[in-house]
Each structure stands twice: as structure tokens, then as C-alpha cells.
Design an enzyme around this catalytic site. Structure first.
Site, PDB file in Angstrom:
ATOM      1  N   ASN A  94      12.481   2.170   2.850  1.00 58.82           N
ATOM      2  CA  ASN A  94      12.634   2.932   4.059  1.00 58.82           C
ATOM      3  C   ASN A  94      13.802   2.670   4.964  1.00 58.82           C
ATOM      4  O   ASN A  94      14.663   1.721   4.617  1.00 58.82           O
ATOM      5  CB  ASN A  94      11.335   3.443   4.917  1.00 58.82           C
ATOM      6  CG  ASN A  94      10.973   2.071   5.593  1.00 58.82           C
ATOM      7  OD1 ASN A  94      11.696   1.599   6.277  1.00 58.82           O
ATOM      8  ND2 ASN A  94       9.723   1.494   4.904  1.00 58.82           N
ATOM      9  N   ALA A 132       6.927  -4.055  11.698  1.00 58.36           N
ATOM     10  CA  ALA A 132       7.328  -3.696  10.208  1.00 58.36           C
ATOM     11  C   ALA A 132       7.032  -2.204   9.761  1.00 58.36           C
ATOM     12  O   ALA A 132       5.751  -1.912  10.061  1.00 58.36           O
ATOM     13  CB  ALA A 132       7.079  -4.661   9.191  1.00 58.36           C
ATOM     14  N   ASP A 158       3.770   2.382   2.408  1.00 53.15           N
ATOM     15  CA  ASP A 158       2.308   2.595   2.255  1.00 53.15           C
ATOM     16  C   ASP A 158       1.673   2.450   0.923  1.00 53.15           C
ATOM     17  O   ASP A 158       0.561   2.069   0.605  1.00 53.15           O
ATOM     18  CB  ASP A 158       2.069   4.026   2.725  1.00 53.15           C
ATOM     19  CG  ASP A 158       2.062   4.227   4.242  1.00 53.15           C
ATOM     20  OD1 ASP A 158       1.874   3.115   4.916  1.00 53.15           O
ATOM     21  OD2 ASP A 158       2.352   5.324   4.627  1.00 53.15           O
ATOM     22  N   LYS A 207      14.609  -2.387 -17.386  1.00 54.44           N
ATOM     23  CA  LYS A 207      15.133  -1.127 -16.453  1.00 54.44           C
ATOM     24  C   LYS A 207      14.863   0.091 -17.099  1.00 54.44           C
ATOM     25  O   LYS A 207      14.851   0.008 -18.307  1.00 54.44           O
ATOM     26  CB  LYS A 207      16.737  -1.428 -16.438  1.00 54.44           C
ATOM     27  CG  LYS A 207      17.421  -0.123 -15.476  1.00 54.44           C
ATOM     28  CD  LYS A 207      18.965  -0.378 -15.738  1.00 54.44           C
ATOM     29  CE  LYS A 207      19.440   0.929 -15.063  1.00 54.44           C
ATOM     30  NZ  LYS A 207      21.005   0.785 -15.447  1.00 54.44           N
ATOM     31  N   PRO A 263      -1.701  -3.141   1.053  1.00 49.37           N
ATOM     32  CA  PRO A 263      -2.587  -3.527   2.042  1.00 49.37           C
ATOM     33  C   PRO A 263      -2.256  -3.126   3.210  1.00 49.37           C
ATOM     34  O   PRO A 263      -0.870  -3.240   3.538  1.00 49.37           O
ATOM     35  CB  PRO A 263      -2.678  -5.006   1.702  1.00 49.37           C
ATOM     36  CG  PRO A 263      -1.639  -5.308   1.097  1.00 49.37           C
ATOM     37  CD  PRO A 263      -1.133  -4.254   0.110  1.00 49.37           C
ATOM     38  N   ASP A 264      -3.006  -2.968   4.319  1.00 48.20           N
ATOM     39  CA  ASP A 264      -2.519  -2.774   5.616  1.00 48.20           C
ATOM     40  C   ASP A 264      -2.505  -4.192   6.367  1.00 48.20           C
ATOM     41  O   ASP A 264      -3.559  -4.786   6.735  1.00 48.20           O
ATOM     42  CB  ASP A 264      -3.563  -1.974   6.570  1.00 48.20           C
ATOM     43  CG  ASP A 264      -2.950  -1.489   7.904  1.00 48.20           C
ATOM     44  OD1 ASP A 264      -2.570  -2.291   8.495  1.00 48.20           O
ATOM     45  OD2 ASP A 264      -2.828  -0.237   8.030  1.00 48.20           O
ATOM     46  N   ILE A 265      -1.450  -4.521   6.556  1.00 53.22           N
ATOM     47  CA  ILE A 265      -1.208  -6.144   7.167  1.00 53.22           C
ATOM     48  C   ILE A 265      -1.923  -6.222   8.368  1.00 53.22           C
ATOM     49  O   ILE A 265      -2.775  -7.100   8.535  1.00 53.22           O
ATOM     50  CB  ILE A 265       0.506  -6.512   7.070  1.00 53.22           C
ATOM     51  CG1 ILE A 265       0.705  -6.551   5.591  1.00 53.22           C
ATOM     52  CG2 ILE A 265       0.480  -7.992   7.619  1.00 53.22           C
ATOM     53  CD1 ILE A 265       2.525  -6.265   5.495  1.00 53.22           C
ATOM     54  N   PHE A 309       2.741  -0.864  15.987  1.00 49.43           N
ATOM     55  CA  PHE A 309       3.672   0.200  16.561  1.00 49.43           C
ATOM     56  C   PHE A 309       2.930   1.449  16.041  1.00 49.43           C
ATOM     57  O   PHE A 309       2.424   1.201  14.554  1.00 49.43           O
ATOM     58  CB  PHE A 309       4.880  -0.394  16.226  1.00 49.43           C
ATOM     59  CG  PHE A 309       5.314  -1.255  17.144  1.00 49.43           C
ATOM     60  CD1 PHE A 309       5.010  -2.574  17.416  1.00 49.43           C
ATOM     61  CD2 PHE A 309       6.417  -0.874  17.975  1.00 49.43           C
ATOM     62  CE1 PHE A 309       5.456  -3.615  18.125  1.00 49.43           C
ATOM     63  CE2 PHE A 309       6.901  -1.703  19.050  1.00 49.43           C
ATOM     64  CZ  PHE A 309       6.583  -3.100  18.956  1.00 49.43           C
ATOM     65  N   LYS A 351      -7.342   0.304  13.499  1.00 46.11           N
ATOM     66  CA  LYS A 351      -6.970  -1.095  12.969  1.00 46.11           C
ATOM     67  C   LYS A 351      -7.478  -1.998  13.976  1.00 46.11           C
ATOM     68  O   LYS A 351      -6.927  -3.256  13.815  1.00 46.11           O
ATOM     69  CB  LYS A 351      -5.343  -0.958  13.239  1.00 46.11           C
ATOM     70  CG  LYS A 351      -4.679   0.140  11.950  1.00 46.11           C
ATOM     71  CD  LYS A 351      -3.287   0.031  12.007  1.00 46.11           C
ATOM     72  CE  LYS A 351      -2.906   1.162  11.358  1.00 46.11           C
ATOM     73  NZ  LYS A 351      -1.959   0.699  10.156  1.00 46.11           N
TER      74      LYS A 351
END
Ligand code: C5P
Length: 424
Positions: free
Chosen positions: A223, A289, A293, A303, A319-321, A337, A355
Site C-alpha cells: 500500500n 504500520a 490485511d 515467477k 495476523p493483527d499485530i 492508529f 483490539k
């Protein structure tokens, strides 16, 4: 470690210039000190003016140059006592053997030698002279006296000299002198921050930037996150006295001064590194960060070749850190954030709870003027219910200023005792 030369606000340096050919290097020195953010005033001896004119230094320092001890006009502006009081550091570069002798003997027959006696701030000398004069017993004796008196001597370098000799006596390059002066103030600032800073004695771990999820050996999903907010926070936490570890995804930013940086690529690597740092002992965890997702379920070994009109790639959830760290027994103070395009505050408040964060900073990324690639940001900060702290609106400002306000918010939450609220 990158060296940020732009963070020394409001420090005053007197550059004393004495008679020697190295005086030409002092012009660059003054320039570099100005670049680093110092206020500079120049004092020149009569000998120095035979090599280079005061006008040069007036233009470079942006201040009148001081040359006379007994000049009524100059003394009415800033006399030697005011000059001595104004300075945070006096740097004599180049320092001739005559000046070293005057300082060592305590003479006060010109402005510079008088200033030396009148100042209580650190005095640095960068001697520069012919190698034979440097080696002369009298010079060495005077130097020993000055060191004894607390003067810091920047040793001359060896090499070819303007007079044709080869040996010790060359003044170090102006960039090197400016670096040493800047380093000195950085260290002094750091020592104060480590003792009295808002985050003194805390270890802060920050995740920053995007993650990169491989599709095959040459392609990936990622992203547009630049990592600017996380890097600004790392600098602000360090300035507040914390030990800072930055876990950075792939970004092209210099590491802030004093910050330990660990580069990672994928979300899984970012989580693994975060868990390791938790074992090291972490007091505050800040997740800036923009973690992908999803990642590719099976990364192709080779390739992927162009074939049909469509290509399906199966993705699995990353994973959701921040949520994973928040679930650990040795859980640090958790800051998240939230970047949203609508219902910003509502979604952010939801994430705070879901969270299990202590604090969340949210911003509206539908606004073109703030967020992702911008140098500015505006945020609203929410604290977990137990803190009994009202939400804070941080007005649009540079990411550095926002980072500073976030440090204050973290400090306030860390030191807030809800029991005190109930007493009133
Ligand atoms: O769920 P969302 O991505 O909006 O949450 C944002 C917050 O959660 C940020 O603090 C981000 O760094 C963190 N996060 C994370 N790991 C993920 C996704 C988000 O640490 N996989």
C-alpha cells in the site's frame, strides 16, 4: 545511524578566528553551524583579519563581527561581557599558537583573550599551525595547561601544510568540526531527556510503513504508506528520553538519530519481530504500520507466467499485530492508529475496544490535505475507558508537531491515576 543536523534550536556559538591560513576554512565552518540551526557570532583577532575579512563572516553569520575590545560603539551593542554571557559554547578555529599562549597565560589584551577569561561556558580550540610550531615545547606546554584548565582541544590532523611542510598541524575540515559541535549538543540534550523527558527510561517499540506480501519472487501486494508518522513518532519518543526501536516496513526514510531500526517486509515478519521485542521488555507499543490485511495463501516459487485473461490469487488473513501484542501477559501500554474515510470517530472507538488498546489516534484519510503521503496530519485521540481521560483533538500540524502531542498524550495516560478523579 543517520545524523540529523537540523535539530539544535536556539543554541549560541561564538566562533573565534585567529591569524592562520586555516582561517579560510572557518567561512565554511560558520556556514555549516548556521545550517545546523545554531546562532553564530564571530570574533576575529587582528591576525585573522590579515587572512580573511570580517565582511565575509558578517554575511555568513548574519551578525556583526566583533573585532575590537575597546571600541565604544561595539561595546555599546554587545560588549565582551555580554558576548561571553550570550554564548553556549566558544569555538576557536583556527587557534594560533599565539592565542593558545595568551589563553594559557591569562592575558587579556584583545577581545578574544578577554572573552576567554570572561566566559563560563565550554571553550573548544582547534589549533592549526606549522608542524614545527605545533611540536614546540612551549606550544605543548600551553596546550597541557589549557587541557588542565578544562579547555577541549580538537587535535590537528596530519598532512601537507600550506607552508610546504608535511606533518601535524592541519585544522580538521569544517564539516567535521560542525559535526563534533552538533554531536556535543545532541548528547547534552539526550542526557537531559533521559533524566527528565516525558518518556524517560521507557522502551518504546513502533511499527511503521507498509508491509509487503509476496505473490511470487518478483511481485507483491502493498500500500501507499510512507512511514512518515511512525518515523516522526520515533524521533519524538527519542527526544522525550525513551529508548526507541522502530520496526520498519519497506520505506525510503532515514533512521532518526539515536533510534534502533529493524527492517522487515511482511506482516508475519513484523509480528515475529514485535514478539521478540516484547521479550526484551517493552513499555509502550505504538502501531502506526499500515499492515496488509491479507497475504497470498501460497507464494509461487517461480515467477507467474502470463496466461489467460483472468488470474485468481487466493488470499488469507494476516495476523493483527497490535491486537496480538495487546493479548500478551507482559502487555505494554498499547497505542493504535485508525485511518478512516467515514464515521471516523465511531470506527476508531470500536477499534480501541476490539483490539484492547489503551489509546487510539484516528484521522480522516478522505481529506486530501492530511494523512498518508502528506507531511501534515490532524487527529483525534481516544483513551480506553479506564483512564477517564477525555478525547483530544490535535489540530492540523506537521507530523513532527502531531508526534510531540501524541508523546504528551501517552505520558499523560501513563501517569494518570483514575483513583484521583474519583476523589473529587
Ligand atoms: O484494523 P485497522 O487496520 O484499521 O487497524 C489499524 C491499527 O491496527 C493500526 O494501529 C495498525 O498499525 C494496527 N494493525 C496491526 N496489524 C494488522 C492490522 C492493523 O497492528 N494486521
Amino acid at each position: 545511524m543517520s545524523f540529523d543536523l537540523s535539530v539544535i534550536p536556539n543554541k549560541n556559538i561564538i566562533v573565534g578566528i585567529t591569524g592562520g591560513i586555516a582561517a579560510y576554512k572557518s567561512a565554511i565552518l560558520v556556514r555549516r553551524l548556521k545550517d545546523a540551526g545554531f546562532n553564530v557570532r564571530v570574533v576575529m583577532t587582528e591576525g585573522a583579519q590579515a587572512f580573511i575579512t570580517p565582511l565575509t563572516f558578517q554575511a555568513l553569520s548574519g551578525n556583526p563581527v566583533h573585532t575590537q575590545l575597546l571600541d565604544p560603539e561595539a561595546e555599546a551593542g554587545m560588549g565582551h561581557i555580554e558576548l561571553a554571557r550570550w554564548a553556549d559554547l566558544v569555538l576557536i578555529a583556527p587557534a594560533s599558537c599565539d592565542t593558545l599562549a595568551k589563553f594559557a597565560a591569562g592575558l587579556a589584551d584583545d577581545l578574544l583573550s578577554t572573552l576567554y577569561l570572561a566566559t563560563s561556558v565550554p571553550v573548544w580550540v582547534a589549533p592549526a599551525m606549522n608542524q614545527q610550531m605545533w611540536a614546540a615545547k612551549a606550544t605543548q606546554r600551553n596546550l597541557a595547561t589549557l587541557v588542565d584548565d578544562g579547555v577541549h582541544v580538537i587535535m590537528p590532523e596530519s598532512g601537507s601544510q600550506a607552508c610546504g611542510d608535511v606533518g601535524l598541524g592541519r585544522m580538521p575540515e569544517p564539516e567535521e568540526l560542525a559535526r563534533q559541535v552538533t554531536d556535543y549538543f545532541h548528547k547534552a540534550q539526550r542526557a537531559i531527556a533521559e533524566k527528565f523527558g516525558l518518556l524517560a527510561s521507557k522502551h518504546v517499540v513502533i511499527t511503521a510503513g507498509p508491509t509487503r506480501e509476496a505473490i511470487d519472487p518478483v511481485r507483491y501486494i502493498s500500500n501507499h504508506s510512507t512511514g512518515k508518522m511512525g518515523f516522526a513518532l520515533a524521533a519524538a519518543c527519542y527526544a522525550a528520553g525513551a529508548k526507541v526501536t522502530l520496526i520498519a516496513g519497506p520505506v525510503s526514510l532515514d533512521t532518526p538519530n539515536g533510534v534502533r531500526r529493524i527492517n522487515v517486509s511482511s506482516a508475519v515478519q513484523m509480528l515475529d519481530t514485535s514478539m521478540q521485542l516484547l521479550d526484551e521488555g517493552c513499555d509502550v507499543f505504538i502501531a502506526t504500520a499500515a499492515v496488509a490485511d491479507y497475504r497470498v495463501a501460497e507464494v509461487a516459487e517461480h515467477k507467474i507466467k502470463k496466461s489467460g485473461d483472468e488470474l485468481d490469487i487466493a488470499l488469507i488473513k494476516n495476523p493483527d499485530i497490535v491486537a496480538t501484542i495487546a493479548q500478551q501477559d507482559k502487555r505494554p501500554f498499547m497505542v493504535g492508529f485508525a485511518a478512516e474515510t467515514r464515521n471516523v470517530e465511531e470506527y476508531a472507538a470500536g477499534k480501541l475496544v476490539a483490539k484492547k488498546l489503551d489509546m487510539i489516534a484516528c484521522n480522516d484519510v478522505s481529506r486530501a490535505d492530511i494523512g498518508f503521503a502528506s507531511d501534515e496530519n490532524a487527529m483525534t485521540v481516544f483513551f480506553a475507558e479506564g483512564y477517564h481521560l477525555p478525547k483530544r483533538d490535535l489540530e492540523k500540524a506537521s507530523k513532527q508537531e502531531i508526534a510531540q502531542q501524541l508523546v504528551e498524550a501517552i505520558h499523560d495516560a501513563l501517569h494518570h491515576d483514575p483513583a484521583q478523579d474519583e476523589a473529587f
